[in-house]
Design a protein around this motif. Structure first.
Motif, PDB file in Angstrom:
ATOM      1  N   VAL A 108      15.471   2.747  23.809  1.00 43.73           N
ATOM      2  CA  VAL A 108      14.175   2.559  23.270  1.00 43.73           C
ATOM      3  C   VAL A 108      14.087   1.729  22.049  1.00 43.73           C
ATOM      4  O   VAL A 108      13.010   0.969  22.324  1.00 43.73           O
ATOM      5  N   LEU A 109      15.141   1.631  21.295  1.00 41.15           N
ATOM      6  CA  LEU A 109      15.090   0.729  20.166  1.00 41.15           C
ATOM      7  C   LEU A 109      14.977  -0.816  20.837  1.00 41.15           C
ATOM      8  O   LEU A 109      14.024  -1.836  20.284  1.00 41.15           O
ATOM      9  N   LYS A 110      15.808  -1.150  21.783  1.00 42.29           N
ATOM     10  CA  LYS A 110      15.633  -2.283  22.701  1.00 42.29           C
ATOM     11  C   LYS A 110      14.523  -2.615  23.212  1.00 42.29           C
ATOM     12  O   LYS A 110      13.747  -3.719  22.867  1.00 42.29           O
ATOM     13  N   ALA A 111      13.749  -1.558  23.614  1.00 40.39           N
ATOM     14  CA  ALA A 111      12.487  -1.798  24.266  1.00 40.39           C
ATOM     15  C   ALA A 111      11.469  -2.457  23.141  1.00 40.39           C
ATOM     16  O   ALA A 111      10.528  -2.919  23.557  1.00 40.39           O
ATOM     17  N   GLY A 112      11.610  -1.620  21.882  1.00 43.22           N
ATOM     18  CA  GLY A 112      10.950  -2.229  20.885  1.00 43.22           C
ATOM     19  C   GLY A 112      11.278  -3.385  20.010  1.00 43.22           C
ATOM     20  O   GLY A 112      10.539  -3.560  18.949  1.00 43.22           O
ATOM     21  N   ILE A 151      14.306  -3.860  18.667  1.00 46.84           N
ATOM     22  CA  ILE A 151      14.781  -3.601  17.352  1.00 46.84           C
ATOM     23  C   ILE A 151      16.523  -3.589  17.792  1.00 46.84           C
ATOM     24  O   ILE A 151      16.956  -3.083  18.752  1.00 46.84           O
ATOM     25  N   ASP A 152      17.265  -4.247  16.968  1.00 48.21           N
ATOM     26  CA  ASP A 152      18.766  -4.288  17.275  1.00 48.21           C
ATOM     27  C   ASP A 152      19.267  -3.022  17.012  1.00 48.21           C
ATOM     28  O   ASP A 152      19.348  -2.484  15.805  1.00 48.21           O
ATOM     29  N   SER A 153      19.801  -2.430  17.817  1.00 50.73           N
ATOM     30  CA  SER A 153      20.420  -1.041  17.765  1.00 50.73           C
ATOM     31  C   SER A 153      21.952  -0.688  17.022  1.00 50.73           C
ATOM     32  O   SER A 153      22.234  -0.016  16.659  1.00 50.73           O
ATOM     33  N   LYS A 154      22.502  -2.074  16.982  1.00 48.28           N
ATOM     34  CA  LYS A 154      23.717  -2.040  16.020  1.00 48.28           C
ATOM     35  C   LYS A 154      23.422  -2.051  14.604  1.00 48.28           C
ATOM     36  O   LYS A 154      24.047  -1.787  13.824  1.00 48.28           O
ATOM     37  N   LYS A 155      22.401  -2.460  14.319  1.00 50.92           N
ATOM     38  CA  LYS A 155      21.865  -2.666  12.959  1.00 50.92           C
ATOM     39  C   LYS A 155      20.809  -1.484  12.331  1.00 50.92           C
ATOM     40  O   LYS A 155      21.059  -1.029  11.116  1.00 50.92           O
ATOM     41  N   TYR A 156      20.181  -1.030  13.391  1.00 45.68           N
ATOM     42  CA  TYR A 156      19.172   0.149  13.293  1.00 45.68           C
ATOM     43  C   TYR A 156      19.398   1.430  13.869  1.00 45.68           C
ATOM     44  O   TYR A 156      19.838   1.397  14.973  1.00 45.68           O
ATOM     45  N   THR A 157      19.080   2.551  13.194  1.00 37.90           N
ATOM     46  CA  THR A 157      18.852   3.876  13.893  1.00 37.90           C
ATOM     47  C   THR A 157      17.721   4.539  13.594  1.00 37.90           C
ATOM     48  O   THR A 157      17.133   4.120  12.362  1.00 37.90           O
ATOM     49  N   GLY A 158      17.464   5.569  14.418  1.00 33.38           N
ATOM     50  CA  GLY A 158      16.419   6.304  13.896  1.00 33.38           C
ATOM     51  C   GLY A 158      16.553   7.838  14.466  1.00 33.38           C
ATOM     52  O   GLY A 158      17.327   8.104  15.429  1.00 33.38           O
ATOM     53  N   PHE A 159      15.393   8.584  14.064  1.00 34.16           N
ATOM     54  CA  PHE A 159      15.223   9.878  14.676  1.00 34.16           C
ATOM     55  C   PHE A 159      13.881   9.885  15.042  1.00 34.16           C
ATOM     56  O   PHE A 159      12.748   9.417  14.393  1.00 34.16           O
ATOM     57  N   GLN A 216       5.855   5.448  20.036  1.00 31.59           N
ATOM     58  CA  GLN A 216       7.072   4.987  19.250  1.00 31.59           C
ATOM     59  C   GLN A 216       7.259   3.728  19.717  1.00 31.59           C
ATOM     60  O   GLN A 216       7.199   2.820  18.608  1.00 31.59           O
ATOM     61  N   VAL A 217       7.236   3.052  20.813  1.00 32.32           N
ATOM     62  CA  VAL A 217       7.392   1.589  21.175  1.00 32.32           C
ATOM     63  C   VAL A 217       6.248   0.784  20.369  1.00 32.32           C
ATOM     64  O   VAL A 217       6.495  -0.310  19.991  1.00 32.32           O
ATOM     65  N   ARG A 218       5.069   1.354  20.628  1.00 30.85           N
ATOM     66  CA  ARG A 218       3.886   0.734  19.842  1.00 30.85           C
ATOM     67  C   ARG A 218       4.194   0.441  18.462  1.00 30.85           C
ATOM     68  O   ARG A 218       3.863  -0.789  17.767  1.00 30.85           O
ATOM     69  N   GLU A 219       4.623   1.398  17.993  1.00 27.36           N
ATOM     70  CA  GLU A 219       5.024   1.460  16.295  1.00 27.36           C
ATOM     71  C   GLU A 219       6.093   0.364  16.136  1.00 27.36           C
ATOM     72  O   GLU A 219       6.211  -0.379  15.244  1.00 27.36           O
ATOM     73  N   MET A 220       7.007   0.287  16.949  1.00 30.06           N
ATOM     74  CA  MET A 220       8.150  -0.568  16.629  1.00 30.06           C
ATOM     75  C   MET A 220       7.739  -1.846  16.768  1.00 30.06           C
ATOM     76  O   MET A 220       8.007  -2.814  16.092  1.00 30.06           O
ATOM     77  N   GLU A 221       6.808  -2.120  17.866  1.00 32.02           N
ATOM     78  CA  GLU A 221       6.275  -3.429  17.868  1.00 32.02           C
ATOM     79  C   GLU A 221       5.497  -4.132  16.652  1.00 32.02           C
ATOM     80  O   GLU A 221       5.520  -5.056  16.292  1.00 32.02           O
TER      81      GLU A 221
END
Ligand code: DAH
Length: 349
Positions: free
Chosen positions: A300-304, A306-314, A180-185
């Motif tokens: 987890v978004l933060k670790a990747g 990614i701004d969790s206020k702007k983006y969400t995910g499942f 997951q976090v590798r993909e976000m990076e």
């Protein structure tokens, strides 16, 4: 002596011509040229011939030998040709050949292909990440605090050779969530807008081996990140998968649960393929558990990055062997048979 040599030559030539097969030709060869063959013995006698005649006899003996050898070679060629054509006469070239046994892909590989196709149709991209990875990607980046007992719960295989102060130990990945976090990076690198639709299928490893667990198994992990992604998208994707993979008559449901890396978290169930939800010996209450899912935790978004206020995910993570068995309604007594390479089992699929 001269006469004797000529006699040997004539006798040898007629034997050679009369030879009916390669075996009798070989016998003739031994009879004349072998260690105690007629010509060999005669040649030994040459020493007894008076000196003045010895050279002449020697030349003659040599000629006799060459003639016999040539005749042997010629006849050998003829006889082996005959042998070959006799063999071909026996073969009926119109007979149908023996078909080599034709194998097929292993049923886990078949399932992986089918799952990939289903998700590709709705835009998921298949990725692969390391199966030997840092503790960081397997646990820390997924919101597991240091010393969280989950590292034990997951029964992880640790590779002892090295420990990085930031990334931690090296593990054989216990779940595909490590992607997951590798993909976000990867998605973040050089891009303004984030849009992730990942399908990560990989081997996972846990310290387990019993009738319903193998130390190596496969999971497929979905991760979707974008603007305004909600539980509705998760349930829609789940329904689509269940219908495509298991068939229209199977239903799914989500139940509240806890995972460290999703909030809220769910466990996903599918109606049993045998009783279609009525309840039977296999499922007990009509439902079979498929695996975990949830909305990606802000940490987890933060670790990747990614701004969790702007983006969400499942995200969801389900076992390949598990869905395979749930689809077939297979009552495999011992899951380890999938990897024992027993053809009596594999041939059935
Ligand atoms: N990684 C979890 C496991 O192996 C399964 C899982 C649960 C994956 C929830 C997810 C998720 O992506 O959101 O048990």
């Amino acid at each position: 002596m001269e006469e004797e040599l000529i006699g040997i030559k004539n006798a040898a030539l007629s034997f050679i011509l009369e030879a009916k097969d390669l075996e009798s030709l070989e016998e003739t060869k031994l009879q004349f040229l072998g260690r105690s063959g007629k010509l060999t013995l005669a040649i030994k006698e040459i020493t007894k011939v008076p000196v003045e005649k010895r050279k002449e006899i020697g030349i003659l003996a040599n000629e006799v030998k060459n003639t016999i050898e040539e005749a042997l070679k010629r006849q050998e060629k003829i006889l082996s040709q005959k042998k070959k054509s006799a063999l071909f006469e026996k073969i009926d070239v119109t007979n149908p050949g023996i078909k080599p046994p034709l194998g097929h892909l292993h049923l886990v590989t078949q399932a992986i292909e089918e799952i990939s196709e289903i998700f590709e149709r709705i835009g998921f991209e298949r990725v692969r990440y390391p199966e030997v990875d840092w503790d960081y990607y397997a646990f820390s980046a997924l919101n597991f605090p240091q010393n969280h007992p989950a590292r034990d719960e997951w029964e992880t295989f640790f590779v002892k050779s090295y420990e990085d102060p930031k990334m931690g130990k090296i593990v054989l990945i216990p779940h595909t969530s490590s992607g997951q976090v590798r993909e976000m990076e990867r998605a973040k690198a050089g891009q303004k807008e984030i849009s992730i639709k990942m399908l990560n299928i990989a081997k996972c490893y846990r310290r387990q081996s019993d009738v319903s667990h193998t130390p190596m198994f496969h999971q497929f992990e979905g991760l979707v990140i974008g603007k305004d992604i909600s539980i509705v998208h998760l349930k829609g994707t789940l329904d689509y998968f269940v219908e495509s993979y298991f068939g229209k008559d199977r239903k799914s449901r989500i139940r509240p649960y806890h995972f460290q890396f999703t909030e809220p978290s769910f466990e996903v169930d599918v109606t049993c393929g045998v009783c279609l939800g009525k309840g039977c010996k296999l499922c007990k209450a009509g439902w079979l558990e498929l695996g975990g899912a949830g909305m990606v935790h802000p940490n987890v978004l933060k670790a990747g990055g990614i701004d969790s206020k702007k983006y969400t995910g499942f995200a969801f993570g389900w076992g390949v062997e598990r869905v395979l068995m749930m689809k077939q309604g297979l009552e495999i007594d011992d899951l380890r048979i999938l990897y024992s390479n027993d053809l009596r089992f594999l041939k059935q699929f």
